[in-house]
Scaffold this motif. Structure first.
Motif, PDB file in Angstrom:
ATOM      1  N   GLU A 169     -17.191 -33.262  13.109  1.00 32.06           N
ATOM      2  CA  GLU A 169     -16.542 -32.325  14.022  1.00 32.06           C
ATOM      3  C   GLU A 169     -15.311 -31.658  13.404  1.00 32.06           C
ATOM      4  O   GLU A 169     -14.937 -30.556  13.801  1.00 32.06           O
ATOM      5  CB  GLU A 169     -16.127 -33.048  15.310  1.00 32.06           C
ATOM      6  N   SER A 170     -14.685 -32.345  12.440  1.00 34.30           N
ATOM      7  CA  SER A 170     -13.409 -31.810  11.932  1.00 34.30           C
ATOM      8  C   SER A 170     -13.361 -31.597  10.422  1.00 34.30           C
ATOM      9  O   SER A 170     -12.559 -30.791   9.940  1.00 34.30           O
ATOM     10  CB  SER A 170     -12.260 -32.750  12.323  1.00 34.30           C
ATOM     11  N   ASP A 171     -14.205 -32.307   9.665  1.00 38.61           N
ATOM     12  CA  ASP A 171     -14.107 -32.208   8.203  1.00 38.61           C
ATOM     13  C   ASP A 171     -14.976 -31.114   7.599  1.00 38.61           C
ATOM     14  O   ASP A 171     -14.872 -30.806   6.408  1.00 38.61           O
ATOM     15  CB  ASP A 171     -14.485 -33.558   7.569  1.00 38.61           C
ATOM     16  N   LEU A 172     -15.847 -30.524   8.405  1.00 39.85           N
ATOM     17  CA  LEU A 172     -16.694 -29.418   7.957  1.00 39.85           C
ATOM     18  C   LEU A 172     -17.137 -28.654   9.188  1.00 39.85           C
ATOM     19  O   LEU A 172     -16.874 -29.074  10.321  1.00 39.85           O
ATOM     20  CB  LEU A 172     -17.896 -29.908   7.155  1.00 39.85           C
ATOM     21  N   ALA A 173     -17.810 -27.542   8.972  1.00 36.85           N
ATOM     22  CA  ALA A 173     -18.297 -26.725  10.087  1.00 36.85           C
ATOM     23  C   ALA A 173     -19.813 -26.780  10.148  1.00 36.85           C
ATOM     24  O   ALA A 173     -20.485 -26.489   9.146  1.00 36.85           O
ATOM     25  CB  ALA A 173     -17.825 -25.284   9.933  1.00 36.85           C
ATOM     26  N   LEU A 174     -20.358 -27.194  11.286  1.00 34.13           N
ATOM     27  CA  LEU A 174     -21.800 -27.142  11.502  1.00 34.13           C
ATOM     28  C   LEU A 174     -22.132 -25.843  12.229  1.00 34.13           C
ATOM     29  O   LEU A 174     -21.574 -25.557  13.289  1.00 34.13           O
ATOM     30  CB  LEU A 174     -22.272 -28.340  12.324  1.00 34.13           C
ATOM     31  N   SER A 175     -23.024 -25.064  11.645  1.00 29.28           N
ATOM     32  CA  SER A 175     -23.444 -23.796  12.218  1.00 29.28           C
ATOM     33  C   SER A 175     -24.847 -23.962  12.785  1.00 29.28           C
ATOM     34  O   SER A 175     -25.798 -24.225  12.041  1.00 29.28           O
ATOM     35  CB  SER A 175     -23.420 -22.695  11.157  1.00 29.28           C
ATOM     36  N   PHE A 176     -24.996 -23.825  14.108  1.00 35.52           N
ATOM     37  CA  PHE A 176     -26.285 -24.044  14.750  1.00 35.52           C
ATOM     38  C   PHE A 176     -27.030 -22.725  14.883  1.00 35.52           C
ATOM     39  O   PHE A 176     -26.545 -21.777  15.514  1.00 35.52           O
ATOM     40  CB  PHE A 176     -26.083 -24.700  16.113  1.00 35.52           C
ATOM     41  N   VAL A 177     -28.213 -22.678  14.264  1.00 35.61           N
ATOM     42  CA  VAL A 177     -28.996 -21.448  14.220  1.00 35.61           C
ATOM     43  C   VAL A 177     -30.446 -21.769  14.563  1.00 35.61           C
ATOM     44  O   VAL A 177     -30.839 -22.928  14.710  1.00 35.61           O
ATOM     45  CB  VAL A 177     -28.922 -20.792  12.820  1.00 35.61           C
ATOM     46  N   ASP A 178     -31.246 -20.727  14.696  1.00 32.49           N
ATOM     47  CA  ASP A 178     -32.679 -20.895  14.907  1.00 32.49           C
ATOM     48  C   ASP A 178     -33.271 -21.667  13.726  1.00 32.49           C
ATOM     49  O   ASP A 178     -32.892 -21.427  12.571  1.00 32.49           O
ATOM     50  CB  ASP A 178     -33.345 -19.524  15.018  1.00 32.49           C
ATOM     51  N   PRO A 179     -34.182 -22.618  13.979  1.00 26.89           N
ATOM     52  CA  PRO A 179     -34.746 -23.412  12.889  1.00 26.89           C
ATOM     53  C   PRO A 179     -35.328 -22.578  11.748  1.00 26.89           C
ATOM     54  O   PRO A 179     -35.266 -22.970  10.579  1.00 26.89           O
ATOM     55  CB  PRO A 179     -35.841 -24.237  13.582  1.00 26.89           C
ATOM     56  N   GLN A 180     -35.879 -21.400  12.075  1.00 26.58           N
ATOM     57  CA  GLN A 180     -36.480 -20.552  11.054  1.00 26.58           C
ATOM     58  C   GLN A 180     -35.429 -19.894  10.150  1.00 26.58           C
ATOM     59  O   GLN A 180     -35.745 -19.441   9.053  1.00 26.58           O
ATOM     60  CB  GLN A 180     -37.334 -19.466  11.715  1.00 26.58           C
ATOM     61  N   ALA A 181     -34.172 -19.859  10.623  1.00 27.60           N
ATOM     62  CA  ALA A 181     -33.131 -19.126   9.889  1.00 27.60           C
ATOM     63  C   ALA A 181     -32.131 -20.035   9.195  1.00 27.60           C
ATOM     64  O   ALA A 181     -31.244 -19.548   8.484  1.00 27.60           O
ATOM     65  CB  ALA A 181     -32.391 -18.206  10.846  1.00 27.60           C
ATOM     66  N   LYS A 182     -32.258 -21.355   9.345  1.00 28.53           N
ATOM     67  CA  LYS A 182     -31.184 -22.246   8.894  1.00 28.53           C
ATOM     68  C   LYS A 182     -30.915 -22.161   7.392  1.00 28.53           C
ATOM     69  O   LYS A 182     -29.774 -22.340   6.965  1.00 28.53           O
ATOM     70  CB  LYS A 182     -31.476 -23.689   9.314  1.00 28.53           C
ATOM     71  N   CYS A 183     -31.933 -21.911   6.582  1.00 21.76           N
ATOM     72  CA  CYS A 183     -31.688 -21.788   5.146  1.00 21.76           C
ATOM     73  C   CYS A 183     -31.577 -20.334   4.699  1.00 21.76           C
ATOM     74  O   CYS A 183     -30.970 -20.049   3.663  1.00 21.76           O
ATOM     75  CB  CYS A 183     -32.783 -22.506   4.365  1.00 21.76           C
ATOM     76  N   THR A 184     -32.135 -19.426   5.487  1.00 24.84           N
ATOM     77  CA  THR A 184     -31.991 -18.007   5.179  1.00 24.84           C
ATOM     78  C   THR A 184     -30.523 -17.601   5.204  1.00 24.84           C
ATOM     79  O   THR A 184     -30.081 -16.777   4.387  1.00 24.84           O
ATOM     80  CB  THR A 184     -32.792 -17.167   6.193  1.00 24.84           C
ATOM     81  N   VAL A 185     -29.746 -18.203   6.130  1.00 24.74           N
ATOM     82  CA  VAL A 185     -28.332 -17.830   6.212  1.00 24.74           C
ATOM     83  C   VAL A 185     -27.556 -18.296   4.980  1.00 24.74           C
ATOM     84  O   VAL A 185     -26.539 -17.691   4.622  1.00 24.74           O
ATOM     85  CB  VAL A 185     -27.676 -18.383   7.498  1.00 24.74           C
ATOM     86  N   VAL A 186     -28.028 -19.336   4.315  1.00 23.21           N
ATOM     87  CA  VAL A 186     -27.394 -19.762   3.062  1.00 23.21           C
ATOM     88  C   VAL A 186     -27.686 -18.738   1.975  1.00 23.21           C
ATOM     89  O   VAL A 186     -26.796 -18.338   1.213  1.00 23.21           O
ATOM     90  CB  VAL A 186     -27.872 -21.156   2.640  1.00 23.21           C
ATOM     91  N   LEU A 187     -28.918 -18.296   1.915  1.00 22.23           N
ATOM     92  CA  LEU A 187     -29.300 -17.314   0.909  1.00 22.23           C
ATOM     93  C   LEU A 187     -28.561 -15.991   1.118  1.00 22.23           C
ATOM     94  O   LEU A 187     -28.326 -15.253   0.167  1.00 22.23           O
ATOM     95  CB  LEU A 187     -30.814 -17.088   0.955  1.00 22.23           C
ATOM     96  N   SER A 188     -28.181 -15.707   2.373  1.00 19.76           N
ATOM     97  CA  SER A 188     -27.449 -14.472   2.656  1.00 19.76           C
ATOM     98  C   SER A 188     -25.946 -14.640   2.470  1.00 19.76           C
ATOM     99  O   SER A 188     -25.197 -13.670   2.580  1.00 19.76           O
ATOM    100  CB  SER A 188     -27.727 -14.020   4.090  1.00 19.76           C
ATOM    101  N   GLY A 189     -25.507 -15.887   2.195  1.00 15.86           N
ATOM    102  CA  GLY A 189     -24.099 -16.147   1.967  1.00 15.86           C
ATOM    103  C   GLY A 189     -23.301 -16.486   3.211  1.00 15.86           C
ATOM    104  O   GLY A 189     -22.073 -16.638   3.149  1.00 15.86           O
ATOM    105  N   ALA A 190     -23.981 -16.653   4.372  1.00 14.19           N
ATOM    106  CA  ALA A 190     -23.279 -16.933   5.620  1.00 14.19           C
ATOM    107  C   ALA A 190     -23.007 -18.421   5.832  1.00 14.19           C
ATOM    108  O   ALA A 190     -22.325 -18.795   6.785  1.00 14.19           O
ATOM    109  CB  ALA A 190     -24.083 -16.387   6.804  1.00 14.19           C
TER     110      ALA A 190
END
Length: 348
Positions: A169-190
């Protein structure tokens, strides 16, 4: 049942004959020509065939289920949760789903029995670009990790973070996204990293030109199972022999598939011409690498023990997916697995 002999011929007669010999010739068909095959509804955890089901696809296409006296209906559902619910409700007789979802179902009072574990190690973990410098769960401190909300995969991530001494909850940020997009957002730099599978998302990274680093949720010290086959208890009680025949025919399918993954690709492409054959082959190879373990070296395909189930249960309990401890020895059995079963090996 579909039996596409034209595609099945790709495997060549000698390969199929060798596989039948190794498997004891397959399970017996019905005792007489007039006897009807046993109906069996198999719930699968996605809406179209995926790589880790290739043994099932091959068994269906090459007629192994028919030879075993079975009329298998493949039910394509949306996710492991839907599969678990369908089997528990008796809408399906057997199912294939993630073991984390299976344990969550048991924890909520659903009743079924796991009869085979075809992926001996989970494909799940955390994926990041190698250039990110992330090499351990400790390195996720201060990073943004994308994952799917309310998923067992996210719960295992929280468990691993706690083991690494990090507060999710405090040492990092968890970003909750659609299951189909969870790794696409890494590739996009988000995001800096994502939860995903080494038999799919890792390959996606590489195909996009990004060198991937994979932190598996499963370790040698704490092995965690992958997807498993489970049965409705009422169906199992009334059709024990049919379940045994199904598992033997399915094992034959995986054994045949392992001999020629290029031929498996041909079957998938025939079924779904839009399939990316090159990507599929890579996912098939990665999936088959997950099918062997010390357990299968000793006992053969599908074998389970308390150790791996307990490791998963402990992770889900720590991640607060399970509300209480589960008696893992009561949720599975090896009694329906084939004798002298095929022993998967690493691919050449």
């Amino acid at each position: 049942m579909k039996t596409i002999r034209a595609v099945g011929a790709v495997f060549a007669g000698v390969l199929i004959a060798a596989t039948v010999a190794c498997s004891g010739g397959g399970s017996p068909a019905p005792d007489s020509e007039s006897e009807q095959p046993t109906k069996l509804r198999l719930a699968l955890h996605w809406t179209y065939p995926v790589a880790e089901w290739d043994g099932i696809v091959v068994a269906d296409e090459l007629g192994y289920y028919e030879e075993a006296g079975l009329d298998v209906e493949l039910q394509f559902l949306s996710g492991s949760t839907a599969t678990v619910q369908a089997v528990a409700a008796g809408e399906s007789d057997l199912g294939l789903a993630g073991p984390d979802t299976i344990l969550s179902g048991v924890d909520s009072g659903l009743e079924f029995t796991v009869v085979a574990n075809h992926l001996q190690r989970t494909s799940s973990g955390v994926i990041a670009p190698a250039a990110s410098g992330i090499e351990s769960f400790e390195d996720l401190e201060g990073k943004t990790v994308s994952t799917a909300a309310a998923s067992p995969e996210q719960a295992m991530l929280r468990s691993k973070l706690a083991e690494a001494g990090l507060d999710s909850e405090s040492d990092l940020a968890l970003s909750f996204v659609d299951p189909q997009a969870k790794c696409t957002v890494v590739l996009s730099g988000a995001a800096d990293a994502c939860t995903g599978q080494n038999n799919h998302h890792v390959i996606q990274f590489a195909d996009e030109g990004v060198d991937p680093l994979f932190l598996s949720f499963s370790t040698e010290e704490q092995p965690i199972l992958g997807h498993s086959i489970f049965a409705n208890d009422a169906y199992l009680a009334d059709h024990a022999d049919a379940v045994s025949r199904f598992l033997e025919a399915t094992m034959r399918g995986y054994e045949t598939a392992a001999e020629d993954l290029d031929a498996v690709v041909d079957i998938y492409v025939k079924q779904r011409p839009e399939t990316d054959a090159a990507f599929l082959l890579k996912t098939l190879e990665a999936s088959h690498e997950l099918m062997y373990s010390d357990r299968t070296d000793e006992h053969g395909w599908g074998w389970m023990d308390d150790t791996a189930w307990q490791a998963l249960a402990d992770s889900l309990l720590a991640g607060e997916v399970l509300g209480s401890e589960v008696s893992v020895s009561e949720i599975y059995t090896n009694d329906y697995l084939p004798e002298d079963a095929w022993k998967p090996q690493p691919l050449d």
